[in-house]
Design an enzyme around this catalytic site. Structure first.
Site, PDB file in Angstrom:
ATOM      1  N   SER A  95       0.841  -1.184   0.000  1.00  5.23           N
ATOM      2  CA  SER A  95       0.000   0.000   0.000  1.00  5.23           C
ATOM      3  C   SER A  95       0.890   1.254   0.000  1.00  5.23           C
ATOM      4  CB  SER A  95      -0.945  -0.040   1.199  1.00  5.23           C
ATOM      5  OG  SER A  95      -1.956   0.940   1.074  1.00  5.23           O
ATOM      6  N   HIS A 107      -7.614  -5.290  -1.368  1.00  7.62           N
ATOM      7  CA  HIS A 107      -6.365  -4.715  -0.876  1.00  7.62           C
ATOM      8  C   HIS A 107      -5.527  -5.725  -0.098  1.00  7.62           C
ATOM      9  CE1 HIS A 107      -3.959  -1.146  -0.204  1.00  7.62           C
ATOM     10  NE2 HIS A 107      -3.903  -1.378   1.094  1.00  7.62           N
TER      11      HIS A 107
END
Length: 706
Positions: free
Chosen positions: A554, A676
């Site tokens: 991320s 994610h």
């Protein structure tokens, strides 16, 4: 060896010119944002095919890794139950079902019953994560939420345990849920479609099933949080900043409102106003509120205040501010105040009596670890619970070498008992050593690295370094959760690779000042700290030069891509999972997730000086055909709700277009299941890990001299 005849794909270019602050930028791959465009799908599929072909020669190694990882799965049941009202709730793995079912049994004794089986919901066979699991005090209802796509848009439902059916559902983006004391009313956080943070608090009475928004935040730099005091007597609404997560579990609020839990339709009262300029976390204990407040310094102090007058002149100090000790969390039992503190990297739990005097202190022997108070349902929005009555504190300790162990500590007798310790087949903790290594950054500041390796590892060798370094978020060693994931990392350690987490500035491991030292026009400090960590490990004889791989996820993916572009000679390879690879473009588009929040971290490119600073290091806009970057693994996910798939895809396409040979050492995968955090269950979880590990080991092998 990799087939040198393989040629990576390259999408067609559609140049678009943008002029901002007299800077002319040509973006050729903005069209990759068009998810429904068949050319986008074709390109992502071609990259996936190339990735598989590029590591085809590692098929045997990958199969071995899958077998090793699967063989280490914990195999002795689930963590202890947590109590709500008259019931204990726990998960139980059902045979031949992908997800554990939720069960309960009366505390006073009685039969076990199943209250929720995620396997019965359509779509959970493909993907499933739990958001919230909150029983009402009497056990009649259970509020729960789930995500069956991977985009983190949790759907909230209420189940009536009498009959075992759902009586209400909300299709909005729900967050944390709490019950009022009447067993009929819930409050929950909801996110409007045009926002990226929970900005509404909704009240619902199960009887009338008519949700009402009772609180709405219009400041887009603040988000709302609903919670119930650990005593159960009060409800709190926090308006907290979205830019600083240095105290993530109990994040300080700019403003807090309160309401008695037995008066759910009563009038909310403001505990403190946002214009006082402090971050405060409030808790209830007997006839007072407790405030963890930063008015005396960033490490916070603890004060008490009467319930009938909480103005500042009535604050009574319970624990003073200390320059070298941070107060991270406060918890309460009926006769004890529990303070989770941290001195340097070392956490400790201090129990205080009703007079504020220290009763007992729990200090783990681990040099760096994760310490969590209470028991949680394990969902994204679950809150750890500890029985308010009595003098037993339950906490979980995990580290690189200690599988996450649930411990009960009797505060009266100052005695600990292990309630649950996972059995990891074939794992012998005595074969591994966890340490903390300190290196000096370029400005002389000491940067710590939590490190683990086999005890029989000889001399300098390969090292994999994980890093995040943004938003004040701390990354601590544990055993099972990311980023430690030791069930996977052991396959690296057993092959002579050391693994470490670098606590660079920009993170929150050493407090709020540690975060603020690397924001906006100081953000490059994060990257120079990582460079110093790599060089320091070489100087200390731990890492071999040209045998350091850096890894981030991320925002951490953006960290490693940026750092590699600054010092491409220093790193053997780079792993960037779902990376923020185009920081500047992300912040120019406030429709993207967290874009506004990120301006507090990186600066606002709408402001000319901030734009110039960002433009100087942004991974996407500093790609060049003249700069050869290390071999790089990148992935994305079609249903990612945080870093949208096209952010890494554009970076990869641009990087390939600038390289004469299309950069064949660049590997890019787009996950079509999950978001994610990757796959939620099944073979996909292990395959994703084995792919990365096999690729990493191959890079280390290539670093060895012929």
């Amino acid at each position: 060896m990799r087939d040198k005849s393989l040629q990576p794909p390259l999408p067609h270019a559609e140049p678009r010119i943008r002029v901002l602050h007299e800077d002319v930028t040509i973006d050729s791959y903005g069209w990759l944002r068009e998810r429904e465009n068949p050319d986008v799908s074709a390109y992502l599929q071609a990259e996936n095919a190339y990735a598989e072909q590029a590591i085809a020669h590692l098929a045997g190694l990958k199969a071995d890794l899958i077998s090793e990882i699967n063989g280490r799965r914990a195999c002795n049941g689930s963590p202890p139950p947590f109590q709500v009202g008259p019931f204990e709730y726990f998960r139980r793995q059902a045979e031949e079902k992908p997800h554990p079912v939720w069960c309960r049994r009366p505390v006073s004794g009685g039969p076990t019953e199943t209250v929720l089986d995620p396997n019965t919901f359509e779509g959970t066979e493909r993907f499933y994560t739990l958001g919230a699991f909150e029983p009402s005090d009497d056990g009649r209802y259970i509020a729960y939420s789930l995500d069956i796509i991977g985009n983190e848009r949790y759907e909230l439902r209420i189940r009536d345990t009498v009959g075992g059916h759902d009586v209400w559902r909300d299709t909005g983006r729900a967050g944390r849920v709490v019950w009022a004391a009447d067993n009929q009313t819930i409050f929950f956080m909801r996110e409007r479609a045009d926002r990226r943070h929970h900005d509404q608090i909704v009240r619902l009475n199960v009887a009338d099933r008519k949700p009402r928004v009772i609180f709405e935040e219009v400041n887009e730099r603040l988000a709302l949080l609903i919670r119930r005091s650990q005593s159960g007597a009060w409800l709190f609404i926090d308006a907290h900043p979205t830019s600083d997560y240095s105290l993530r579990v109990q994040q300080g609020a700019a403003e807090t409102w309160c309401l008695r839990a037995d008066e759910p339709v009563g009038t909310w009262q403001r505990l403190f106003r946002r214009d006082i300029g402090h971050n405060i976390y409030a808790e209830h204990w007997h006839d007072c509120f407790l405030f963890r407040v930063d008015d005396a310094g960033p490490n916070c102090r603890l004060v008490s205040v009467p319930l009938n007058d909480w103005s500042a002149h009535n604050w009574n100090e319970v624990v003073p501010h200390r320059e070298d000790v941070r107060i991270e969390e406060i918890h309460v039992l009926e006769k004890h105040i529990i303070v989770l503190e941290r001195q340097g990297l070392v956490p400790r739990i201090a129990s205080r009596d009703i007079r504020g005097q220290i009763e007992t202190t729990i200090i783990p022997e681990e040099p760096s670890c994760t310490l969590t108070v209470g028991l949680s349902a394990g969902g994204r929005y679950s809150v750890a619970k500890n029985a308010f009555s009595g003098s037993s504190l339950i906490y979980t300790l995990g580290s690189f070498v200690t599988p996450d162990t649930v411990i009960e500590h009797n505060l009266i007798e100052d005695r600990s008992t292990n309630l649950y310790r996972p059995n990891v087949p074939g794992y012998d903790s005595t074969q591994y050593e966890a340490t903390v290594v300190v290196v000096k950054s370029e400005d002389g500041i000491e940067v710590p690295i939590s490190l683990v390796m086999r005890r029989d590892r000889k001399g300098p060798g390969p090292v994999l370094l994980n890093v995040y370094g943004c938003y004040g978020i701390s990354r601590w060693p544990s055993f099972f959760p990311w980023p430690s994931a030791m069930a996977e990392r052991l396959s690296l350690l057993d092959r002579g690779v050391a693994f470490g987490i670098v606590h660079v500035r920009g993170g929150g491991e050493l407090g709020r000042a540690w975060h603020q030292a690397a924001t906006r026009d100081r953000k490059q400090t994060t990257y120079t700290d990582l460079i110093a960590a790599a060089e320091g490990l070489v100087d200390q004889g731990i890492a071999s030069r040209d045998s350091i791989v850096i890894e981030g996820k991320s925002a951490g993916g953006g960290t490693v891509l940026t750092t590699a572009s600054l010092r491409p000679d220093l790193f053997r390879a780079v792993i960037a999972e779902v990376p923020v690879a185009d920081i500047l473009d992300t912040e120019l588009d406030f429709t993207l997730p967290y874009a506004l929040q990120e301006t507090a971290e990186y600066g606002d490119p709408h402001i000319a000086p901030d734009f110039k600073y960002l433009r100087g290091y942004d991974p996407y806009y500093n790609l060049s055909g003249d700069r050869h970057l290390p071999p790089t693994y990148i992935d994305g996910a079609l249903d990612d709700g945080q870093v949208l798939y096209f952010q890494p895809a554009r970076y990869v396409a641009q990087r390939r277009s600038l390289a004469a040979d299309r950069d064949p050492k660049l590997i890019f995968r787009t996950l079509t299941v999950g978001g994610h955090y990757g796959s939620s269950h099944g073979p996909g979880v292990t395959e994703e890990a084995a792919f990365r590990i096999a690729w990493t080991l191959d890079q280390f092998e290539r670093s060895r001299p012929e």
